[in-house]
Structure formats: C-alpha cells, structure tokens
Scaffold this motif. Structure first.
Motif, mmCIF file in Angstrom:
data_model
loop_
_atom_site.group_PDB
_atom_site.id
_atom_site.type_symbol
_atom_site.label_atom_id
_atom_site.label_comp_id
_atom_site.label_asym_id
_atom_site.label_seq_id
_atom_site.Cartn_x
_atom_site.Cartn_y
_atom_site.Cartn_z
ATOM 1 N N MET A 98 4.827 7.490 -15.526
ATOM 2 C CA MET A 98 5.466 8.693 -15.016
ATOM 3 C C MET A 98 4.875 9.093 -13.671
ATOM 4 N N VAL A 99 3.552 9.023 -13.533
ATOM 5 C CA VAL A 99 2.882 9.382 -12.281
ATOM 6 C C VAL A 99 3.360 8.478 -11.139
ATOM 7 N N PHE A 100 3.384 7.181 -11.380
ATOM 8 C CA PHE A 100 3.764 6.235 -10.335
ATOM 9 C C PHE A 100 5.253 6.304 -10.020
ATOM 10 N N TYR A 101 6.080 6.350 -11.048
ATOM 11 C CA TYR A 101 7.527 6.403 -10.819
ATOM 12 C C TYR A 101 7.922 7.650 -10.046
ATOM 13 N N SER A 102 7.355 8.799 -10.411
ATOM 14 C CA SER A 102 7.743 10.038 -9.746
ATOM 15 C C SER A 102 7.358 10.022 -8.269
ATOM 16 N N LYS A 103 6.229 9.422 -7.945
ATOM 17 C CA LYS A 103 5.808 9.331 -6.544
ATOM 18 C C LYS A 103 6.756 8.431 -5.759
ATOM 19 N N LEU A 104 7.055 7.277 -6.309
ATOM 20 C CA LEU A 104 7.885 6.310 -5.597
ATOM 21 C C LEU A 104 9.330 6.781 -5.458
ATOM 22 N N THR A 105 9.885 7.355 -6.514
ATOM 23 C CA THR A 105 11.271 7.805 -6.432
ATOM 24 C C THR A 105 11.423 8.980 -5.473
ATOM 25 N N ASP A 106 10.383 9.795 -5.343
ATOM 26 C CA ASP A 106 10.461 10.950 -4.445
ATOM 27 C C ASP A 106 10.602 10.526 -2.988
ATOM 28 N N VAL A 107 9.948 9.434 -2.612
ATOM 29 C CA VAL A 107 9.986 8.993 -1.217
ATOM 30 C C VAL A 107 10.916 7.801 -1.000
ATOM 31 N N GLN A 108 11.582 7.366 -2.044
ATOM 32 C CA GLN A 108 12.415 6.154 -1.964
ATOM 33 C C GLN A 108 13.487 6.262 -0.890
ATOM 34 N N GLY A 109 14.067 7.447 -0.738
ATOM 35 C CA GLY A 109 15.107 7.625 0.253
ATOM 36 C C GLY A 109 14.602 7.731 1.675
ATOM 37 N N ASP A 110 13.289 7.771 1.846
ATOM 38 C CA ASP A 110 12.691 7.925 3.175
ATOM 39 C C ASP A 110 12.033 6.634 3.664
ATOM 40 N N ARG A 111 12.457 5.511 3.132
ATOM 41 C CA ARG A 111 11.814 4.251 3.464
ATOM 42 C C ARG A 111 11.865 3.951 4.962
ATOM 43 N N ARG A 112 13.016 4.196 5.589
ATOM 44 C CA ARG A 112 13.137 3.915 7.026
ATOM 45 C C ARG A 112 12.169 4.781 7.838
ATOM 46 N N MET A 113 12.141 6.061 7.527
ATOM 47 C CA MET A 113 11.268 6.974 8.255
ATOM 48 C C MET A 113 9.793 6.621 8.042
ATOM 49 N N LEU A 114 9.423 6.371 6.799
ATOM 50 C CA LEU A 114 8.037 6.054 6.499
ATOM 51 C C LEU A 114 7.624 4.730 7.128
ATOM 52 N N GLY A 115 8.546 3.802 7.221
ATOM 53 C CA GLY A 115 8.235 2.533 7.867
ATOM 54 C C GLY A 115 7.816 2.723 9.308
ATOM 55 N N ALA A 116 8.467 3.681 10.005
ATOM 56 C CA ALA A 116 8.100 3.963 11.397
ATOM 57 C C ALA A 116 6.769 4.671 11.486
ATOM 58 N N ILE A 117 6.466 5.525 10.505
ATOM 59 C CA ILE A 117 5.252 6.337 10.540
ATOM 60 C C ILE A 117 4.025 5.548 10.101
ATOM 61 N N PHE A 118 4.207 4.638 9.144
ATOM 62 C CA PHE A 118 3.061 3.944 8.570
ATOM 63 C C PHE A 118 2.357 3.032 9.566
ATOM 64 N N ARG A 119 2.975 2.786 10.710
ATOM 65 C CA ARG A 119 2.274 1.975 11.705
ATOM 66 C C ARG A 119 1.013 2.669 12.207
ATOM 67 N N TYR A 120 0.942 3.970 12.030
ATOM 68 C CA TYR A 120 -0.231 4.720 12.475
ATOM 69 C C TYR A 120 -1.442 4.478 11.594
ATOM 70 N N ASN A 121 -1.244 3.823 10.452
ATOM 71 C CA ASN A 121 -2.383 3.554 9.575
ATOM 72 C C ASN A 121 -3.399 2.630 10.225
ATOM 73 N N GLY A 122 -2.984 1.914 11.258
ATOM 74 C CA GLY A 122 -3.925 1.058 11.971
ATOM 75 C C GLY A 122 -4.890 1.824 12.843
ATOM 76 N N ASP A 123 -4.630 3.117 13.037
ATOM 77 C CA ASP A 123 -5.511 3.958 13.842
ATOM 78 C C ASP A 123 -6.152 4.999 12.937
ATOM 79 N N PRO A 124 -7.413 4.809 12.525
ATOM 80 C CA PRO A 124 -8.044 5.734 11.573
ATOM 81 C C PRO A 124 -8.184 7.153 12.094
#
Length: 247
Positions: A98-124
């Motif tokens: 339940m914990v994992f599914y609820s997290k993933l389904t909540d952001v599932q529709g934002d995959r395109r946006m998060l893909g652009a943002i997650f590139r910043y993970n390379g800069d701590p």
C-alpha cells in the motif's frame, strides 16, 4: 528545500493570499504537465493565471520553488494516505504494498515532468535534487512515512534501524524506473514492486530466525557503522518496530 514556502492549505482555511498562491501553483502544474517544465516560463504562468508577473514572483520566486511546493504536497498526501489506510491491513507485505503503490500512483501522471526535473539529482547542491541537502527534511519525512508500515514488527535491533532507509532507497529506485517504463499503465513497475516486496518479506523471515542471529547481527552492525561514517544515518529517525531483543 525552499523553506520559506508554506504547505498548501485546505481550501476552507485559505486566506486571499493563500488562494492566490494556490492558483499560481495549480496553473504552473498544469502548464508543466502540458508543455513541459523547461518550456514553461514564469511569465507564461502569470499570464495563464490572469495576474501580474510580480504577483506570481511574490508567491514563488522561481519555477524551482513551485516544484519544491510540489514535492512537499506530494509527500503530505502520501503520508495522509498511508496513515488513513494502514489500520485496515494485517500483514507486513500488504502494508508495504500500500505504501509503495500509493506513492507511485500519485506521481504516475507526472512522469514527463519528473523526467525533466530528475536530471538535477546529479547536482547535490541543487534545491530540486531529491538526494541533496536542500531536500533533507523531505527525505526524513519520506523515510518516516515508510517506517509506519513497520510499526509493531518484531525485528532485530540492527534491522529495525536499517530497514526504513533501505525501503526508501528501494522506493526511489522504483520511482526512477517508473519514469522509463513504457509498458501500458506502467505494469512492469508495479510488477517489480510486488516482486521486490515479496522478496523483502522473505528475507525478513530469515533475519528473524534466532539461530541465524550470531551470523547476521555482526554484518548488520557493520553496515550501520558504514552508513554512520558516510553520514547516512537513521539515528535521528526513531524506529517504529519492536526489536526482537526486547521481546
């Protein structure tokens, strides 16, 4: 994070300024999802929201501040969902699913946006890096939310201290996989969740075995020591599980 950015309040409790802030936020999120994060400007957001550019900047000094608020609202929703639904689940695997599914389904529709943002993970040092110093408090909150699913579990002390962080790392890995999953409904991701959590609960059954404690405990202590030395510590995150040694 942008610590001066307050959480978005329920509509019934909002002041006029807070309603304006919410409008900026919701307009921005719509544009980020439709056009993309990089393609959207603060001027676009203010124009679409029907307000002056200065008003939008007053509430959010940058697009990054809006995403910071998105991180916070996502974590707040996840914690509320987990808190509400945990009491109805009896087994550890059900609770973790339940914990994992609820997290993933909540952001599932934002995959395109998060893909652009997650590139910043390379800069701590970037404020949007989900692994960086600026998001440390959200990391702590996310680990604490996962730890709720472990409440009452009888685990060796070393496992009880390490497991919430390990599960959070697994969740982050699955979130990243979700962004690349092109299967219908991202079914491969959710299948991977099921398999990972089934394996996790099986391994926990092994480490609970008293006969294996003399072998497992020194290894786990060494792992915890390594994490402490690397400043990846859970000492400030109280365990919600019950160590076997206290039974």
């Amino acid at each position: 994070m942008f610590k001066d950015q307050a959480q978005l309040l329920p509509l019934s409790e909002e002041t006029k300024a807070e309603r304006t802030r919410r409008k900026v936020f919701e307009t921005a999120m719509t544009l980020f999802r439709e056009r993309g994060f990089d393609e959207t400007t603060m001027r676009d957001i203010s124009r679409e929201a029907g307000m002056a550019l200065g008003t939008a900047y007053y509430h959010f000094p940058s697009k990054e501040a809006i995403i910071s608020a998105y991180y916070e609202s996502t974590q707040s929703r996840h914690h509320a969902h987990v808190t509400e639904h945990l009491p109805g689940l009896s087994t550890l695997q059900e609770r973790l699913k339940m914990v994992f599914y609820s997290k993933l389904t909540d952001v599932q529709g934002d995959r395109r946006m998060l893909g652009a943002i997650f590139r910043y993970n390379g800069d701590p040092k970037h404020p949007l890096s989900v692994l960086g110093d600026e998001t440390r408090e959200l990391q702590r909150q996310s680990v604490a939310t996962i730890a709720l699913a472990l409440r009452g579990e009888r685990l060796p002390r070393e496992v009880a201290g390490l497991l919430p962080l390990a599960l959070w790392a697994l969740q982050m890995g699955l979130l990243l996989y979700l962004l690349y999953d092109s299967s219908e409904g991202q079914r491969r991701t959710f299948r991977l969740v099921d398999q990972s959590l089934a394996l996790t609960t099986q391994l926990l059954g092994v480490v609970r075995n008293p006969l294996l404690q003399p072998l497992i405990t020194p290894i786990l202590r060494q792992v915890n020591q390594m994490l402490d030395e690397a400043q990846i510590s859970l000492k400030d995150r109280p365990s919600t599980s019950q160590p076997l040694s206290e039974s």
